[in-house]
Scaffold this motif. Structure first.
Motif, PDB file in Angstrom:
ATOM      1  N   PHE A   1      53.149  10.729  -4.891  1.00  0.00           N
ATOM      2  CA  PHE A   1      53.139  11.970  -4.270  1.00  0.00           C
ATOM      3  C   PHE A   1      52.162  12.658  -4.961  1.00  0.00           C
ATOM      4  CE2 PHE A   1      55.328  16.034  -3.251  1.00  0.00           C
ATOM      5  CZ  PHE A   1      54.867  16.306  -1.889  1.00  0.00           C
ATOM      6  N   ALA A   2      52.052  12.937  -6.352  1.00  0.00           N
ATOM      7  CA  ALA A   2      51.223  13.677  -6.998  1.00  0.00           C
ATOM      8  C   ALA A   2      50.052  13.164  -7.208  1.00  0.00           C
ATOM      9  CB  ALA A   2      51.563  13.544  -8.687  1.00  0.00           C
ATOM     10  N   ASP A   3      49.662  11.779  -7.041  1.00  0.00           N
ATOM     11  CA  ASP A   3      48.501  11.097  -7.046  1.00  0.00           C
ATOM     12  C   ASP A   3      47.689  11.544  -5.593  1.00  0.00           C
ATOM     13  OD1 ASP A   3      48.753  10.095  -9.518  1.00  0.00           O
ATOM     14  OD2 ASP A   3      49.132   8.047  -8.932  1.00  0.00           O
ATOM     15  N   LYS A   4      48.433  11.137  -4.443  1.00  0.00           N
ATOM     16  CA  LYS A   4      47.743  11.431  -3.210  1.00  0.00           C
ATOM     17  C   LYS A   4      47.510  12.947  -2.953  1.00  0.00           C
ATOM     18  CE  LYS A   4      48.525  10.609   1.770  1.00  0.00           C
ATOM     19  NZ  LYS A   4      49.558  10.094   2.759  1.00  0.00           N
ATOM     20  N   TYR A   5      48.211  13.776  -3.534  1.00  0.00           N
ATOM     21  CA  TYR A   5      47.943  15.246  -3.338  1.00  0.00           C
ATOM     22  C   TYR A   5      47.277  15.891  -4.416  1.00  0.00           C
ATOM     23  CZ  TYR A   5      50.179  14.439   1.211  1.00  0.00           C
ATOM     24  OH  TYR A   5      50.424  13.848   2.369  1.00  0.00           O
TER      25      TYR A   5
END
Length: 149
Positions: A78-82
């Protein structure tokens, strides 16, 4: 939790698998927001709102922390994608939700969406509960600006 209460002294794993304790934030104001689930539309909007205003929080000397029951791996994706620049904590056993007193919403079907704002001593300045994801970041920023200036 009520205004003036001290942040609970609990440890959780962050999105990188590291232990995180709220004690680490002593001397810094911070926002803790609880959200239902990674990658859902409302939670993504809320996370990105905090991301887009993260520099405003940093300028006030405040940290942002997101908490849900998702796994460390889910948080990492989640942190990587956004491109989320702040800490996400995994609360799979719901001990943080219990310690903070976050209530479920929608007849108990959804985990609650609640934001807590703490001063530099770890005392609760304000808490805010709304399923409207877009209201949390501006509320937190307003409270910090009022209390830290």
């Amino acid at each position: 939790m009520k205004k003036g209460d001290q942040v609970p002294n609990i440890s959780l794993k962050d999105q990188n698998g590291n232990d995180f304790s709220f004690e680490e934030l002593k001397g810094k104001a911070f926002v803790v927001y609880f959200y239902p689930k990674d990658f859902t539309p409302g939670c993504t909007k809320e996370a990105c709102n905090f991301r887009d205003s993260y520099e405003d929080f940093k300028e006030l000397g405040a940290e942002v922390i997101g908490i849900s029951a998702d796994s460390e791996d889910s948080h990492s994706s989640f942190a990587d994608k956004y491109e989320l620049p702040y800490i996400l904590l995994s609360d799979e056993d719901k001990k943080a939700r219990e310690a903070f007193g976050v209530q479920p919403n929608l007849l108990g079907l959804l985990p609650g969406r609640e934001t807590f704002i703490f001063d530099k001593e770890g005392k609760l300045l304000h808490k805010f509960n709304s399923m409207n994801a877009s209201r949390h970041m501006p509320e937190a920023l307003t409270v910090l600006r009022k209390n830290l200036n």
